[in-house]
Design an enzyme around this catalytic site. Structure first.
Site, short mmCIF file in Angstrom:
data_model
loop_
_atom_site.label_atom_id
_atom_site.label_comp_id
_atom_site.label_asym_id
_atom_site.label_seq_id
_atom_site.Cartn_x
_atom_site.Cartn_y
_atom_site.Cartn_z
N ASP A 388 0.85 -1.18 0.00
CA ASP A 388 0.00 0.00 0.00
C ASP A 388 0.89 1.23 0.00
OD1 ASP A 388 -2.19 1.62 0.08
OD2 ASP A 388 -2.65 1.28 2.20
N LYS A 568 -18.13 12.49 1.10
CA LYS A 568 -16.75 12.68 0.66
C LYS A 568 -16.24 11.34 0.13
CE LYS A 568 -13.76 11.64 4.65
NZ LYS A 568 -14.67 11.12 5.65
N ARG A 613 -3.02 13.82 -2.44
CA ARG A 613 -4.16 12.90 -2.46
C ARG A 613 -5.43 13.74 -2.53
NH1 ARG A 613 -5.49 8.29 2.12
NH2 ARG A 613 -6.82 7.00 0.80
N GLY A 678 -5.30 3.20 -3.29
CA GLY A 678 -6.61 3.72 -3.63
C GLY A 678 -6.57 5.13 -4.16
N ASN A 757 -11.65 -5.74 4.37
CA ASN A 757 -11.80 -6.30 3.04
C ASN A 757 -10.49 -6.79 2.44
OD1 ASN A 757 -14.54 -5.80 3.04
ND2 ASN A 757 -14.32 -3.76 2.15
#
Length: 1062
Positions: A388, A568, A613, A678, A757
């Site tokens: 990640d 959001k 981000r 992500g 998840n």
């Protein structure tokens, strides 16, 4: 509502408490579902805003004990002792001891008894200590809980939670104890463990009017060991440990296990199957890591492999018996047992256990907790790391650096003359809510530039943006008693909360906090609370959105006019749910045109290209059609639609300084690093370049959005030249597909994850790596847990894994080659027969025991703690299929063992036939006599030669390829020998023990059947030099060429998988 203590006393009288210290709490735990939560809080002598005081929590921990189940974890000294007594070596020694006592040979019987006691004692102490160390380290990755104590919320180990603690749970958490809930937000809990119910149970905090109801119907409680699948909640702990509902089940299961034995499927075992499984378990063939089981099997079957692939264990005995023409005397029987002992690498399992314990301790110091020992074996074979970005490759200390609002250009002039992009200043402490917010373009006054500060009262759209950042958020920000700013929650939400607090719009100032909703808050002036939370849908990694519903008490009281929805999430997901642009509370929103959508997308790319981000924020008010008063459950898809776009937030998360060096180290080690994040593709690309995962000239296929990767078929993925190095907008299914694609390519991948998840991909990956700040579900699915969430810790773990792998190969090679040499010596020695036809053994049985126990064991332990070689991270990964027993290890074992066996046999022949013309004496296996002088001196020579070769062989194995005299180029070799103190003193003391066995009267002639030597030392030195020279020649001619081939493989891996060849 009062507390019915009389009813509790009656219930307690019906059933005795589990522990006297908590009988009152146990009675409370069984009835709290129908009691007012405020009465429960009072009875537990705690408060909802502040929780227990720290000293009171410590006192209760002593009173109630740790929050754990009986028999959960821990190390059984009895089981360790049984394993030590039931291993192959001990069983063989017991047989030898029985023979010695049976024929009244008290010396040999007594010595073997002492050897058994010493071996079991040392082995027990070492293994028990190692198991305790590993067990304590595993507890570092055990479930944790967020607990409020003394007014501050922090993360504590679940085992330290006590009755009366105020606990906060969220999606992905394992509930740490039985909790009576007092605040619930969309909470759903998987209680299949308790009730067998497949669907998660929705929870509330209302009082249950019924008294006697089933556990599954107590929907205002959350039970220990269940898993939160949705939402969040707070509550007070009413039961811990064996007093919880799962504790009651564990207690009944333990009683059932005592009554009958069952297999893994719950079927009752037959008597013979039970005996078979029990014996296999005791012998270590059912428990432990795959390598431990493999080595145990090797220990029991090695004689089959070494003795010309004989079919039965008894072949080693039959060889001895056949040479003796089946005239089985005491000496013949004991020598047969000694031969069997020579075949078995008795120290192997103990050394392996200690090596792994040492490795787990070293990893813990590098912030890596080993949950499953098979990870230690697997780390050395890792070829790819799927990491990640946020908090792993980056620092995880996020700050809102910019935010952007779309230009309206409307006719009524709302906001048309106001800036659209703002910069946010930050103090050195990213959590301290201090700093200006100003327009990016500054005004010039008298030649000086000034900041145009944001005025929320004048800029209503910016105010709505700040309200959304603050209220669509579950993070908390507070100042500790020491004056330090602290937070709880996701780093992204913490950054937004700090940003809102800088502008005096922190969540705590806009609404009542969760802890203020009990009886102690009745004096709070409710008029100061503008917003009342009605519903929230927490962030979901699949849809990448979060939304909340509030009642705005300052808004119009028209029909549903006070209802406001805040949203959001990822820009493209938010835009897909937006139809308008927000203007002001009193003005109609403007339709969101396609050109404005393009502008928002372009601005997203601009912010992302700066390494930010990007999140989109939106709201829906007033005139919403949501009926929040209805009894029907609100559907998320109905809430998150027809939204009004507000703006974009640019959040900066700088790369960790050590990440780039860690990525370079992985490339040098032939490991390909992938980033699965992500974030927006542009943001991910900037960070990937900063840490050198990709280069400026990397092909376009190196960076890919998850939507494109997920849309590809398996055949299309397999047709790619290489798997993508960066996948943006990644979801949990993308991680699973990445692991599956890697397996089809023969890759051995490590995967990181922190969310609930992520559990499927962590389970599927050969090495799953959970985050210490992640969900309990993710950590329980992982083999390793990073306590600092740092990518460099993964690099350190792989380095340590390779060191452990190398050391296992070292001591396996040392012990097995020694066994090969002993088998060659002992079997060939059977051919020396005296005049009476009895074989004259080159070594006495007790000498064999000494060499295996005293001489061979300590150096193997020393090799187990050897430091990593300098080239440990410049070699390609190990082959996961071959594991420790690679072709090179097998070839080297027989090559070194053969030379060692032949040189020791030659030393026996030279002494016996060189001067004494082969005089074998008479009865030299039983009693000392003058005719046996030559045999005894020959045995002493063999003993000394084999001892020195075993010990020097350990030093030679400090490097598989480099000469003993040039272990580190440019450094004196004796410094390298001294670097490993354990190995150094094992070798030195082992050599010092040789004269004791040769010259001490009584010990030499009546125990080892040896005698002092003089000129024979020349033979010892000569044969030892031959062995050392042979090893040096083998390294030069064979082993070094293997190293050159490996180096070439690394170069190929770097070219294929990295952005830059380092």
């Amino acid at each position: 509502m009062g507390f019915p203590w009389t009813a509790f006393r009656q219930k307690r009288a019906q059933k005795p408490p589990t522990r006297s210290a908590d009988s009152q709490t146990a009675a409370l735990a069984n009835n709290v579902h129908w009691l007012d939560v405020n009465a429960v809080v009072r009875e537990l002598k705690t408060t909802r805003p502040d929780g227990l005081q720290d000293d009171e929590a410590s006192r209760r921990l002593e009173e109630y004990g740790e929050n754990s189940l009986i028999g959960e974890g821990g190390v059984s000294a009895t089981k360790v002792l049984v394993r030590q007594m039931a291993n192959a070596l001990t069983l063989v020694l017991v047989a030898a001891m029985a023979i010695g006592y049976g024929v009244q040979d008290w010396v040999e019987g007594g010595v073997i008894t002492a050897v058994i006691a010493l071996n079991v004692g040392i082995g027990f102490f070492q293994e028990y200590k190692a198991e305790r160390t590993m067990d304590s380290l595993r507890s570092l990755a055990s479930p944790t809980g967020f607990v409020t104590r003394s007014g501050e919320t922090s993360q504590v180990p679940a085992k330290h939670i006590v009755p009366g603690d105020i606990v906060h749970i969220k999606m992905g958490d394992v509930v740490p104890a039985d909790i009576r809930l007092f605040h619930v937000s969309n909470l759903e809990v998987d209680e299949a463990l308790l009730t067998g119910e497949a669907m998660p149970v929705a929870k509330i905090h209302d009082v249950e009017t019924r008294d006697q109801i089933a556990v599954g119907d107590r929907i205002n409680m959350a039970f220990a060991s269940t898993i939160v699948t949705r939402g969040r909640a707070s509550g007070v702990v009413v039961a811990t440990g064996m007093d919880t509902q799962v504790g009651h089940i564990a207690e009944s299961m333990q009683k059932r296990k005592k009554r009958k034995k069952v297999d893994a499927e719950g079927k009752k075992l037959s008597l013979w199957n039970h005996i078979y499984e029990s014996v296999a378990t005791i012998l270590g063939l059912r428990t432990g890591t795959p390598l431990q089981i493999k080595l145990n099997k090797l220990a029991y079957n090695l004689n089959i492999r070494l003795l010309l692939a004989a079919d039965f264990y008894s072949r080693s005995l039959l060889i001895v018996f056949a040479v003796a023409k089946f005239h089985i005397t005491n000496e013949v029987a004991i020598y047969a047992i000694a031969l069997a002992i020579g075949v078995i690498p008795e120290s192997l399992i103990a050394v392996l256990t200690i090596t792994m314990a040492t490795g787990t301790s070293r990893m813990a110091k590098s912030h890596v907790v080993v949950r499953q020992l098979n990870a230690l074996e697997a780390l050395g074979a890792v070829t790819d790391i799927c990491s990640d970005k946020t908090g792993t490759l980056t620092a995880g200390k996020m700050i809102v650096r910019k935010f952007w609002l779309p230009s309206l250009n409307n006719s009524d002039g709302i906001g048309s003359n106001l800036p659209t992009e703002y910069v946010v200043d930050t103090s050195t402490d990213v959590l301290e809510p201090v700093g200006d917010v100003y327009a990016e373009r500054t005004e010039s006054n008298d030649g000086e530039e000034k900041k145009k500060l944001l005025d929320l009262q004048a800029h209503v759209r910016a105010k709505e943006f700040v309200l959304c950042a603050s209220l669509c958020n579950v993070a908390t920000l507070f100042e500790s008693k020491e004056g330090r700013w602290a937070s709880t929650g996701d780093p992204t939400e913490v950054a937004l909360q700090v940003f809102a607090t800088k502008l005096a719009h922190g969540r705590s100032s806009l609404m009542a906090t969760e802890s203020e909703s009990d009886e102690s808050s009745k004096q709070v002036d409710r008029r100061t609370e503008r917003f009342v939370l009605k519903e929230e849908f927490l962030f979901n990694s699949d849809i990448k959105l979060m939304s909340t519903i509030y009642i705005d008490q300052e808004a119009s009281e028209a029909s549903n006019g006070r209802v406001v929805v805040y949203l959001k999430g990822a820009v493209e997901r938010v835009l897909a749910r937006c139809t308008h642009i927000y203007t002001s509370p009193s003005s109609a929103p403007i339709p969101l045109s396609s050109s404005t959508r393009d502008t928002i997308t372009a601005q997203t790319d601009t912010l992302a290209s700066q390494g930010l981000r990007v999140l989109a924020l939106a709201s829906r008010r007033p005139g919403t059609s949501l009926d929040i008063c209805s009894d029907e459950e609100l559907r998320r898809e109905d809430v998150e639609r027809d939204m009004c776009f507000i703006g974009l937030a640019g959040i900066y998360d700088p790369p960790r300084p050590e990440s780039v060096h860690a990525v370079r180290a992985c490339k040098r080690a032939g490991i390909v690093v992938h980033m699965l994040t992500g974030d927006h593709q542009a943001t991910a690309t900037v960070i990937a370049r900063n840490v050198e995962i990709i280069a400026q000239d990397s092909p376009a296929s190196a960076v890919m959005p998850a939507s494109q990767f997920n849309a590809m078929s398996e055949a299309e993925i397999d047709a790619l030249p290489e798997l993508p190095l960066v996948i943006a907008r990644c979801d949990p299914d993308t991680k699973v597909r990445m692991i599956e694609a890697g397996k089809r390519r023969g890759k051995y991948m490590a995967m990181t994850g922190d969310g609930v998840n992520d559990a499927p991909s962590l389970k599927l990956a050969p090495v799953g790596i959970g985050m210490g700040q992640g969900s309990d579900v993710a950590k329980s699915a992982s083999e390793l847990v990073l306590t600092d969430n740092n990518f460099d810790s993964i690099r350190a773990a792989i380095r340590e894994g390779r060191r452990i792998f190398d050391n296992i190969q070292r001591f396996v090679l040392h012990l097995l080659a020694t066994n090969v040499a002993e088998v060659i010596l002992l079997i060939c020695g059977l051919g020396f027969q005296d005049d009476s036809g009895e074989s004259v053994y080159p070594l006495s049985p007790l000498a064999v025991l000494w060499l295996n126990m005293i001489t061979g064991g300590p150096p193997a332990f020393g090799l187990g703690v050897e430091e990593a070689a300098e080239d440990v991270m410049t070699r390609p990964p190990q082959d996961a299929k071959t594991g420790v027993f690679s072709r090179a290890v097998i070839v080297d074992t027989f090559a070194y063992g053969f030379v060692m066996g032949v040189t020791t046999l030659m030393s026996f022949i030279i002494v016996l036939y060189g001067k004494d013309d082969g005089e074998l004496g008479s009865d030299c296996n039983r009693e000392p006599s003058a005719s046996c002088d030559a045999v005894y001196k020959a045995r002493s020579t063999v003993f000394a030669t084999l001892t020195f070769e075993i010990l020097l062989y350990a030093w030679e194995l400090k490097s598989f390829r480099r000469s003993l005299f040039n272990l580190t180029p440019g450094r004196a070799f004796y410094r390298d020998l001294w670097a490993n103190r354990v190995l150094f003193w094992a070798v030195v003391l082992g050599m010092a023990s040789v004269p004791l066995c040769i010259y001490v009267p009584g010990l030499n002639d009546h125990v080892f059947y040896q005698k002092g030597i003089t000129w024979e030392w020349g033979v010892v030195i000569g044969m030892t030099l031959v062995f050392v020279g042979s090893m040096e020649a083998w390294k030069l001619l064979v082993a070094r060429r293997r190293g050159l081939r490996k180096s070439a493989n690394v170069e190929q891996l770097c070219d294929a998988g990295g952005a830059t060849k380092v």
